[in-house]
Motif scaffolding. Structure first.
Motif, PDB file in Angstrom:
ATOM      1  N   PRO A   1       0.834  -1.208   0.000  1.00  0.00           N
ATOM      2  CA  PRO A   1       0.000   0.000   0.000  1.00  0.00           C
ATOM      3  C   PRO A   1       0.863   1.249   0.000  1.00  0.00           C
ATOM      4  O   PRO A   1       1.943   1.285   0.612  1.00  0.00           O
ATOM      5  N   ASP A   2       0.402   2.297  -0.665  1.00  0.00           N
ATOM      6  CA  ASP A   2       1.224   3.501  -0.841  1.00  0.00           C
ATOM      7  C   ASP A   2       1.469   4.285   0.441  1.00  0.00           C
ATOM      8  O   ASP A   2       2.350   5.140   0.489  1.00  0.00           O
ATOM      9  N   TYR A   3       0.722   3.990   1.533  1.00  0.00           N
ATOM     10  CA  TYR A   3       0.919   4.771   2.749  1.00  0.00           C
ATOM     11  C   TYR A   3       2.242   4.430   3.451  1.00  0.00           C
ATOM     12  O   TYR A   3       2.623   5.101   4.415  1.00  0.00           O
ATOM     13  N   ILE A   4       2.973   3.419   2.985  1.00  0.00           N
ATOM     14  CA  ILE A   4       4.229   3.069   3.660  1.00  0.00           C
ATOM     15  C   ILE A   4       5.342   4.057   3.368  1.00  0.00           C
ATOM     16  O   ILE A   4       6.330   4.116   4.100  1.00  0.00           O
ATOM     17  N   ILE A   5       5.227   4.827   2.267  1.00  0.00           N
ATOM     18  CA  ILE A   5       6.341   5.653   1.793  1.00  0.00           C
ATOM     19  C   ILE A   5       6.829   6.637   2.853  1.00  0.00           C
ATOM     20  O   ILE A   5       8.034   6.819   3.039  1.00  0.00           O
ATOM     21  N   GLU A   6       5.902   7.271   3.568  1.00  0.00           N
ATOM     22  CA  GLU A   6       6.293   8.292   4.544  1.00  0.00           C
ATOM     23  C   GLU A   6       7.181   7.720   5.638  1.00  0.00           C
ATOM     24  O   GLU A   6       8.174   8.344   6.039  1.00  0.00           O
ATOM     25  N   ASP A   7       6.855   6.541   6.150  1.00  0.00           N
ATOM     26  CA  ASP A   7       7.590   5.961   7.275  1.00  0.00           C
ATOM     27  C   ASP A   7       8.736   5.053   6.839  1.00  0.00           C
ATOM     28  O   ASP A   7       9.562   4.675   7.678  1.00  0.00           O
ATOM     29  N   PHE A   8       8.781   4.677   5.568  1.00  0.00           N
ATOM     30  CA  PHE A   8       9.852   3.818   5.068  1.00  0.00           C
ATOM     31  C   PHE A   8      10.426   4.421   3.783  1.00  0.00           C
ATOM     32  O   PHE A   8      10.293   3.857   2.688  1.00  0.00           O
ATOM     33  N   PRO A   9      11.081   5.578   3.911  1.00  0.00           N
ATOM     34  CA  PRO A   9      11.572   6.277   2.710  1.00  0.00           C
ATOM     35  C   PRO A   9      12.699   5.540   1.994  1.00  0.00           C
ATOM     36  O   PRO A   9      13.057   5.918   0.870  1.00  0.00           O
ATOM     37  N   SER A  10      13.242   4.502   2.617  1.00  0.00           N
ATOM     38  CA  SER A  10      14.340   3.785   1.968  1.00  0.00           C
ATOM     39  C   SER A  10      13.860   2.928   0.803  1.00  0.00           C
ATOM     40  O   SER A  10      14.652   2.599  -0.087  1.00  0.00           O
ATOM     41  N   VAL A  11      12.569   2.556   0.789  1.00  0.00           N
ATOM     42  CA  VAL A  11      12.077   1.746  -0.327  1.00  0.00           C
ATOM     43  C   VAL A  11      11.788   2.655  -1.525  1.00  0.00           C
ATOM     44  O   VAL A  11      11.461   3.832  -1.366  1.00  0.00           O
ATOM     45  N   VAL A  12      11.947   2.094  -2.698  1.00  0.00           N
ATOM     46  CA  VAL A  12      11.830   2.860  -3.936  1.00  0.00           C
ATOM     47  C   VAL A  12      10.652   2.334  -4.750  1.00  0.00           C
ATOM     48  O   VAL A  12      10.490   1.118  -4.906  1.00  0.00           O
ATOM     49  N   ARG A  13       9.863   3.252  -5.259  1.00  0.00           N
ATOM     50  CA  ARG A  13       8.770   2.822  -6.125  1.00  0.00           C
ATOM     51  C   ARG A  13       9.318   2.456  -7.505  1.00  0.00           C
ATOM     52  O   ARG A  13      10.153   3.173  -8.063  1.00  0.00           O
ATOM     53  N   VAL A  14       8.861   1.346  -8.047  1.00  0.00           N
ATOM     54  CA  VAL A  14       9.254   0.935  -9.397  1.00  0.00           C
ATOM     55  C   VAL A  14       8.004   0.872 -10.275  1.00  0.00           C
ATOM     56  O   VAL A  14       6.882   0.742  -9.772  1.00  0.00           O
ATOM     57  N   LEU A  15       8.190   0.969 -11.563  1.00  0.00           N
ATOM     58  CA  LEU A  15       7.089   1.018 -12.526  1.00  0.00           C
ATOM     59  C   LEU A  15       6.009   1.990 -12.039  1.00  0.00           C
ATOM     60  O   LEU A  15       4.888   1.592 -11.707  1.00  0.00           O
TER      61      LEU A  15
END
Length: 301
Positions: free
Chosen positions: A239-253
């Motif tokens: 789910p996209d809400y993880i980005i704020e708390d886990f900025p180390s992961v990168v969105r692909v495609l």
């Protein structure tokens, strides 16, 4: 019917033991046993099967226990409403939501709520199963679809989408996919198809699997998917809400995502005036607004 005997019966049925029930009620085992015998005599039935390991409810006992459970839930609701007539926010608040949202988004933010209301005790119930709010299985629910149960106050909080994420180390080692077809060269990490999950996430996974993906890792909740992604095991559907708390992961495609998934907060109509519920509702709404501002600042939408 003698209410005191029903109270003792409920404690015995809940504990499965005369001794344990006596400890809870601050009564001797013999006193508890006498009350149960008297209740059985007044009903002209046997409520418990007795054996060496404890007590098991008979069919008649189960019927009575269902009734006393309902009574206790109503008493708890009435007690909460009476307490909430005071100015202070305190006491237990049972909150149910999904494993992913509860573990990844809600739980890390609860410290702020406790700072404001130190006497509030949250019981966080992470379940994919939808609990029955009108029957007081929980006080407040945050679900990934609009609740269908009657007599609920509902509020739409936000919308989320399922997207693809990977760790920088994984992408450095295996390369970044540029098209959906490129996913055939990567391990897909996703929820197990048999696990309870939002249909939009399942549809995205099914679409991805049409690209001849041979390597997969399935987990029964998004927390496990995230841990696998952080551990450089592959590309995960999260789910996209993880980005704020886990900025180390990168969105692909970045063009690949699920349909919109609405997130609703709901609670029983009878708790509309509850200060505990209002405090939690307002806290979640404030955190959602802060979450949106953060996402806009990061350009994540």
């Amino acid at each position: 019917m003698d209410w005191d005997k029903l109270r003792i019966f409920h404690a015995v049925a809940d504990a499965g033991s005369l001794t344990h029930a006596g400890d809870v009620l601050h009564l001797s085992q013999s006193a508890v046993s006498r009350q149960i015998r008297a209740l059985e005599e007044s009903l002209n039935t046997t409520l418990f099967h007795r054996h060496a390991r404890g007590l098991i409810l008979t069919e008649q006992g189960e019927l009575l226990f269902d009734a006393t459970q309902s009574m206790y839930k109503r008493v708890e609701a009435a007690t909460a409403r009476i307490r909430d007539s005071e100015e202070e926010v305190f006491g237990k608040l049972r909150v149910t939501t999904t494993h992913g949202f509860g573990a990844l988004w809600l739980a890390p933010r609860l410290a702020k709520l406790y700072e404001t209301y130190p006497d509030l005790n949250i019981e966080l119930m992470l379940e994919e199963r939808v609990l029955d709010l009108p029957m007081r299985e929980a006080d407040v629910a945050i679900r990934m679809k609009e609740p269908s149960q009657a007599d609920l106050v509902r509020k739409r909080l936000m919308s989320i989408r399922m997207r693809l994420y990977a760790s920088p180390d994984y992408l450095a080692q295996h390369g970044e996919p540029k098209t959906m077809a490129d996913m055939s060269h990567h391990r897909l990490i996703c929820q197990n198809p048999s696990s309870a999950q939002v249909s939009a996430g399942m549809q995205l996974v099914q679409e991805l699997l049409t690209n001849d993906i041979e390597q997969t890792l399935t987990v029964n909740n998004y927390f496990g998917v995230l841990q696998a992604v952080i551990s450089n095991l592959g590309i995960g559907v999260l789910p996209d809400y993880i980005i704020e708390d886990f900025p180390s992961v990168v969105r692909v495609l970045p063009d690949v995502e699920s349909g919109e998934v609405p997130v609703f907060l709901a609670y029983p109509e009878e708790l509309r005036q509850s200060k505990r519920v209002a405090a939690f509702r307002d806290f979640v709404q404030e955190e959602i607004m802060a979450h949106r501002r953060s996402r806009r600042a990061m350009g994540a939408d």
